[in-house]
Enzyme design. Sequence first.
Site, PDB file in Angstrom:
ATOM      1  N   GLY A 169      -4.716 -12.114 113.990  1.00 38.87           N
ATOM      2  CA  GLY A 169      -6.134 -12.398 113.593  1.00 38.87           C
ATOM      3  C   GLY A 169      -6.007 -13.925 113.944  1.00 38.87           C
ATOM      4  N   ALA A 170      -4.123 -14.495 114.352  1.00 35.61           N
ATOM      5  CA  ALA A 170      -4.398 -16.653 115.464  1.00 35.61           C
ATOM      6  C   ALA A 170      -4.679 -16.245 116.472  1.00 35.61           C
ATOM      7  CB  ALA A 170      -3.533 -16.296 115.253  1.00 35.61           C
TER       8      ALA A 170
ATOM      9  N   GLY B 202      -9.480 -45.222  90.941  1.00 31.98           N
ATOM     10  CA  GLY B 202     -11.167 -44.170  90.226  1.00 31.98           C
ATOM     11  C   GLY B 202     -12.390 -44.238  91.607  1.00 31.98           C
ATOM     12  N   GLY B 203     -13.095 -44.679  91.156  1.00 29.79           N
ATOM     13  CA  GLY B 203     -14.431 -44.514  92.028  1.00 29.79           C
ATOM     14  C   GLY B 203     -13.901 -45.534  93.878  1.00 29.79           C
TER      15      GLY B 203
END
Length: 518
Positions: free
Chosen positions: A408-409, A173-174
């Site tokens: 693009g790399a 949980g938290g």
Amino acid sequence: MTQSKPEKFEKLNQLREEALKQGGDKRIEAQHKKGKLSARERLDLLLDKGSFQEIGALVKHSSTNFGLESQRYLGDGVITGYGTIAGRTVYVFSQDFTVLGGSLSKANAEKICKIMDMAMQNGCPVIGLNDSGGARIQEGVESLGGYADIFLRNTLASGVVPQISAIMGPCAGGAVYSPAITDFILMANHTSYMFVTGPNVLKTVTHEDVTQEELGGAETHSSKSGVAHLCCENEIDLLENIKRLLEYIPQNCEEKPFNSNVVEAVDGAEEKLDEIIPDSSSKPYSMKEVIELIVDGGEFFEIQGNYSENIRIGFARIGGRSIGIVANEPAVLAGVLSINASRKAARFVRFCDCFNIPLLVCVDVPGFLPGTDQEWDGIIIHGAKLLYALAEATVPKVTVITRKAYGGAYDVMNSKHIRGDMNFAWPTAEIAVMGSKGAAEIIFRKEIAAADDPKIALEDKSKDYEDTFANPYLAAEKGYIDEVIYPRETRQRLIRAFDMLKHKVDTNPRKKHGNIPL
Ligand code: HXC
């Protein structure tokens, strides 16, 4: 009747002894049986001997719901304070599973918030040793509020002081969201778990039958989800790794990492570097080995080493200076940039940039990973994370292209165009829009189709393209590469470059904050 002074002193003595007892011998024994240390034993191992100064040992909760009034332990399930690691002040909290499962109450949240506030005021790292069943169920919304108070502080402290989370038990949980906001998460194999909803709930809701270990164990989170940065053998190993990690990191965003004495590279490193690139450009080799041959003492402290291994991240020293390294790994998936690789590296780059840790980027990348899975999962957005992170980083940034820097790399991997300070390439570098075969197939499609032997025509045209672009010299001609160097010269060039850049000042345009493609 008023107490005498000896009686008053004795009262304090009793309280101090009581606080040390935590949830009692039985529960401490149960903790040991599970292969876990107690909250105090962990602090003893983490901090310099005798340096721990506790704050809030006498805090108790004031809840009366569901019988809580009879379970008011001193300290209320978390030990907080400060101490030193290798002489440096750190603030710590250590959740005590022996007191109501280390669950988070309003009172114990206030203790954690207090030391976080002090860490911010005094510019020191915060280390959380988490061992908690989450929100204290009997307290209801007050404990939820306590979590939110911590989350807010985690967020405000992000980028100001380093925050390190050790997961030392079942965190549900938290108890997982505060670590998630911090900079590093370390887990101990077979004794620590993280999940938002545990196996029992899963069984009821989704009918999945899964063990704690499979769902949220250290191996799962260090190899499948990437949530954990380090999977440690056990708690002792984990505490040692926190100390090692701190060696590379400054106290806060205003300071620089500490320099240490220069340790030479490993024996024979120069010869090995000259030989490491295979003759065929499609053959793999280990970029991790390249890193180990370049840095001080061959010591690379790898982070997330079992997750998305097509990119390597971690810390090392070069000429005594702490640096962060991001490197494509041609030995795994040819070093391609995938969604996870980009996310992993981008977060690391941002950490280094927050804390003035210079970056070394080692490049051998054929491009972004193609495929419907990657496209539909959003590689456009996720791939842009690394581009954005490197482009906005203002720390010293040095690049070494060992082999491929395609498409693009090439731009993404700390090219000159996005403020690479010194960009080196080995003579084996291939800097081009794409691989030569793919390029020839597109730009010479008609000629190849019309040729007597299309296969030979394709080979010829590929070779033409390769001869023209598969080298570092066109980029060097344009000034996109500052120097083409022999592999053996790399270490010396990097030491010189990072030394030259030690007072670098660069800024980004004034703004509230940027909008990284999340
Ligand atoms: C109060 C708790 C507790 C909790 C454990 N204990 N979790 N008390 N609140 N959340 C107590 C137990 O009653 C027990 O008390 C002792 O701690 C040890 O727990 P065991 O169950 O005996 O230990 P173990 O078998 O090791 O199991 C550990 C566990 C399990 C997996 C953590 O206790 C568990 O599932 N707890 C609940 C987890 C959970 O759902 N938490 C709430 C999450 S919601 P005694 O007296 O017997 O020693 C949440 C919301 C925040 O956190 C959301 C913010 C975004």
